[in-house]
Scaffold this motif. Structure first.
Motif, mmCIF file in Angstrom:
data_model
loop_
_atom_site.group_PDB
_atom_site.id
_atom_site.type_symbol
_atom_site.label_atom_id
_atom_site.label_comp_id
_atom_site.label_asym_id
_atom_site.label_seq_id
_atom_site.Cartn_x
_atom_site.Cartn_y
_atom_site.Cartn_z
ATOM 1 N N PHE A 202 40.762 9.956 107.062
ATOM 2 C CA PHE A 202 40.259 10.686 105.897
ATOM 3 C C PHE A 202 38.941 10.065 105.444
ATOM 4 O O PHE A 202 38.812 8.836 105.358
ATOM 5 N N THR A 203 37.994 10.911 105.110
ATOM 6 C CA THR A 203 36.696 10.411 104.656
ATOM 7 C C THR A 203 36.535 10.486 103.141
ATOM 8 O O THR A 203 35.740 9.749 102.566
ATOM 9 N N THR A 204 37.277 11.378 102.484
ATOM 10 C CA THR A 204 37.205 11.492 101.024
ATOM 11 C C THR A 204 38.534 11.035 100.445
ATOM 12 O O THR A 204 39.547 11.736 100.562
ATOM 13 N N VAL A 205 38.552 9.859 99.871
ATOM 14 C CA VAL A 205 39.822 9.247 99.477
ATOM 15 C C VAL A 205 39.892 8.829 98.015
ATOM 16 O O VAL A 205 40.973 8.472 97.533
ATOM 17 N N GLN A 206 38.775 8.870 97.295
ATOM 18 C CA GLN A 206 38.763 8.313 95.944
ATOM 19 C C GLN A 206 39.849 8.908 95.035
ATOM 20 O O GLN A 206 40.548 8.145 94.333
ATOM 21 N N PRO A 207 40.047 10.229 94.994
ATOM 22 C CA PRO A 207 41.099 10.761 94.110
ATOM 23 C C PRO A 207 42.493 10.259 94.470
ATOM 24 O O PRO A 207 43.336 10.083 93.589
ATOM 25 N N PHE A 208 42.750 10.029 95.760
ATOM 26 C CA PHE A 208 44.049 9.504 96.177
ATOM 27 C C PHE A 208 44.188 8.036 95.788
ATOM 28 O O PHE A 208 45.263 7.586 95.390
ATOM 29 N N ARG B 165 43.191 6.557 93.311
ATOM 30 C CA ARG B 165 43.454 6.352 91.882
ATOM 31 C C ARG B 165 44.923 6.566 91.508
ATOM 32 O O ARG B 165 45.344 6.258 90.400
ATOM 33 N N LEU B 166 45.708 7.098 92.421
ATOM 34 C CA LEU B 166 47.125 7.345 92.159
ATOM 35 C C LEU B 166 47.924 6.050 92.252
ATOM 36 O O LEU B 166 47.500 5.071 92.889
ATOM 37 N N ASP B 167 49.121 6.045 91.649
ATOM 38 C CA ASP B 167 50.049 4.952 91.875
ATOM 39 C C ASP B 167 50.332 4.860 93.368
ATOM 40 O O ASP B 167 50.364 5.871 94.077
ATOM 41 N N VAL B 168 50.600 3.665 93.854
ATOM 42 C CA VAL B 168 50.756 3.466 95.295
ATOM 43 C C VAL B 168 51.880 4.333 95.871
ATOM 44 O O VAL B 168 51.789 4.807 97.010
ATOM 45 N N ILE B 169 52.929 4.598 95.081
ATOM 46 C CA ILE B 169 54.054 5.386 95.592
ATOM 47 C C ILE B 169 53.661 6.851 95.803
ATOM 48 O O ILE B 169 54.335 7.585 96.525
ATOM 49 N N ARG B 170 52.552 7.283 95.192
ATOM 50 C CA ARG B 170 52.109 8.673 95.306
ATOM 51 C C ARG B 170 50.905 8.834 96.230
ATOM 52 O O ARG B 170 50.421 9.947 96.432
ATOM 53 N N GLN B 171 50.414 7.757 96.788
ATOM 54 C CA GLN B 171 49.263 7.843 97.676
ATOM 55 C C GLN B 171 49.676 8.314 99.067
ATOM 56 O O GLN B 171 50.768 7.972 99.536
ATOM 57 N N PRO B 172 48.829 9.078 99.742
ATOM 58 C CA PRO B 172 49.154 9.489 101.114
ATOM 59 C C PRO B 172 49.375 8.298 102.036
ATOM 60 O O PRO B 172 48.803 7.219 101.837
ATOM 61 N N LYS C 11 52.844 12.850 100.622
ATOM 62 C CA LYS C 11 53.699 11.918 99.889
ATOM 63 C C LYS C 11 54.049 12.419 98.494
ATOM 64 O O LYS C 11 53.179 12.744 97.705
ATOM 65 N N LYS C 12 55.353 12.444 98.239
ATOM 66 C CA LYS C 12 55.882 12.815 96.921
ATOM 67 C C LYS C 12 55.361 14.180 96.472
ATOM 68 O O LYS C 12 54.966 14.381 95.324
ATOM 69 N N GLY C 13 55.409 15.146 97.397
ATOM 70 C CA GLY C 13 54.920 16.478 97.068
ATOM 71 C C GLY C 13 55.654 17.099 95.900
ATOM 72 O O GLY C 13 55.039 17.725 95.022
ATOM 73 N N SER C 14 56.976 16.921 95.847
ATOM 74 C CA SER C 14 57.754 17.488 94.738
ATOM 75 C C SER C 14 57.363 16.841 93.417
ATOM 76 O O SER C 14 57.249 17.507 92.391
ATOM 77 N N MET C 15 57.161 15.533 93.436
ATOM 78 C CA MET C 15 56.773 14.823 92.216
ATOM 79 C C MET C 15 55.394 15.287 91.754
ATOM 80 O O MET C 15 55.163 15.524 90.561
ATOM 81 N N LYS C 16 54.468 15.441 92.689
ATOM 82 C CA LYS C 16 53.120 15.862 92.326
ATOM 83 C C LYS C 16 53.098 17.293 91.801
ATOM 84 O O LYS C 16 52.202 17.680 91.053
ATOM 85 N N MET D 1 54.864 18.428 89.676
ATOM 86 C CA MET D 1 55.181 18.413 88.247
ATOM 87 C C MET D 1 53.940 18.240 87.372
ATOM 88 O O MET D 1 53.997 18.413 86.167
ATOM 89 N N ASP D 2 52.805 17.848 87.971
ATOM 90 C CA ASP D 2 51.606 17.677 87.161
ATOM 91 C C ASP D 2 50.545 18.698 87.570
ATOM 92 O O ASP D 2 50.722 19.477 88.495
ATOM 93 N N GLY D 3 49.424 18.685 86.884
ATOM 94 C CA GLY D 3 48.411 19.714 87.099
ATOM 95 C C GLY D 3 47.396 19.388 88.165
ATOM 96 O O GLY D 3 46.438 20.144 88.351
ATOM 97 N N THR D 4 47.576 18.280 88.888
ATOM 98 C CA THR D 4 46.575 17.886 89.876
ATOM 99 C C THR D 4 46.970 18.282 91.295
ATOM 100 O O THR D 4 46.218 18.063 92.228
ATOM 101 N N THR D 5 48.164 18.877 91.460
ATOM 102 C CA THR D 5 48.692 19.119 92.793
ATOM 103 C C THR D 5 47.763 19.961 93.647
ATOM 104 O O THR D 5 47.488 19.624 94.800
ATOM 105 N N VAL D 6 47.274 21.073 93.094
ATOM 106 C CA VAL D 6 46.479 21.998 93.895
ATOM 107 C C VAL D 6 45.229 21.320 94.426
ATOM 108 O O VAL D 6 44.940 21.360 95.623
ATOM 109 N N SER D 7 44.472 20.667 93.549
ATOM 110 C CA SER D 7 43.238 20.049 94.004
ATOM 111 C C SER D 7 43.509 18.899 94.969
ATOM 112 O O SER D 7 42.773 18.714 95.947
ATOM 113 N N LEU D 8 44.566 18.110 94.718
ATOM 114 C CA LEU D 8 44.881 17.005 95.620
ATOM 115 C C LEU D 8 45.312 17.511 96.992
ATOM 116 O O LEU D 8 44.902 16.970 98.021
ATOM 117 N N PHE D 9 46.141 18.552 97.017
ATOM 118 C CA PHE D 9 46.574 19.051 98.313
ATOM 119 C C PHE D 9 45.428 19.746 99.038
ATOM 120 O O PHE D 9 45.321 19.636 100.266
#
Length: 326
Positions: free
Chosen positions: A250-256, A258-265, A280-285, A287-295
């Motif tokens: 992956f070349t663009t990783v900054q948003p990932f 910043r996540l807690d380590v358990i939620r990082q790819p 990683k933790k797709g179901s958990m993500k 639950m918040d509003g960042t899922t679409v942009s992160l995925f």
């Protein structure tokens, strides 16, 4: 010429993960060398889950759906449901090789199916898959919880052996090495009221799980695999784990980052090359509003990397679709 082994690719799913599942199915078929040898089986717990999955583009490529009743009034119910789904899917398999995978994975290596078949069908490997990261994590429990004493305690999962986030094995091993042909009994363990934590209080358990004495193990779906490996002398190969800071796919990783380590790819390498990645933790993500942009970012990184790899096999005709009994 020897026949190429067939693969049943089993994906426990929920409706909230339909978008991740859709991408995994497209990705695994596009990067496989022999997609016509792969049959995709998907589990679901409710009719609503199935409707969400059937609304995706990948639905036409799913050969069979398996309905699995959800556990009720069970602590850690998602893990119990995941375990039951894996067992139901495995019971529906007929192929030479069974692969169990989380729905938020993506392949980074074209020809991944050949690499797996060479190992578990003809290369002397019984179990092939991804390991848990070498991390001590922690959970927070409310003060009125009977587990409040565990808040902040380092929790470790077994090490350097394949787990059920992604596991490939020969189907014949189910009858010979797994009790009742069940890959895991973690659903029964939780349904009995047992808690998914234990101290490494004997040398034998510590060695078996490759966790230092005195630490607390966090049990999860497939926690019995180290014991099964030891009891039957199974030969296993775990991919090499790499964290977001240590990978080069992956070349663009900054948003990932910043996540807690358990939620990082997570990233898994074979022979020093990227093989598989885990949102990683797709179901958990979800639950918040960042899922679409992160995925979207996850997919863009995967696609960017695959564009630098060898061309994938041409599309094949979709396999016939059937509905399997629950």
């Amino acid at each position: 010429m020897e026949r190429a082994p067939s693969i049943d690719f089993c994906i426990p799913a929920i409706g909230a993960g339909a978008r991740y599942l859709d991408y995994l199915v497209a990705n695994l078929l596009r990067t496989a060398a022999r997609p016509e040898r792969i049959r995709i089986l998907v589990s679901h717990h409710t009719d609503e889950d199935r409707a969400q999955i059937e609304a995706t583009a990948c639905a036409a490529r799913i050969a069979g759906f398996v309905k699995v009743p959800a556990h009720q009034n069970v602590m850690f119910a998602p893990s119990a449901n995941h375990s039951s789904a894996i067992n139901a899917l495995a019971a529906s398999c007929t192929a030479d090789i069974i692969i169990v995978s989380d729905y938020d994975m993506a392949f980074l290596m074209p020809g991944w199916d050949v690499a797996i078949a060479e190992r578990v069908h003809g290369g002397g490997i019984d179990l092939f898959g991804v390991p848990y990261p070498p991390l001590a994590l922690s959970q927070h429990f409310p003060k009125d919880s009977p587990l409040s004493w565990l808040s902040g305690v380092p929790l470790v999962k077994y090490q350097r052996m394949p787990n059920l986030s992604f596991l490939a094995l020969r189907r014949d091993l189910l009858a010979s090495c797994f009790p009742e042909g069940r890959i895991t009994s973690f659903d029964r363990y939780l349904a009995s009221g047992s808690l998914p934590f234990r101290v490494m209080n004997t040398r034998a358990i510590a060695i078996e799980n490759q966790i230092p004495m005195g630490l607390m193990q966090w049990l999860d779906t497939g926690y019995e695999l180290p014991e099964i490996i030891a009891r039957h002398g199974l030969r296993h190969e775990a991919l090499s784990y790499r964290a977001i800071a240590d990978q080069d796919a992956f070349t663009t990783v900054q948003p990932f980052a910043r996540l807690d380590v358990i939620r990082q790819p997570e990233f898994f390498y074979l022979g020093g090359k990227p093989f598989l990645c885990h949102f990683k933790k797709g179901s958990m993500k979800a639950m918040d509003g960042t899922t679409v942009s992160l995925f979207d970012l996850f997919v863009a990184n995967v696609e960017g990397f695959l564009a630098t790899r060898a061309p994938a096999a041409p599309p094949r005709e979709a396999p016939p679709r059937e509905t399997m009994p629950a």
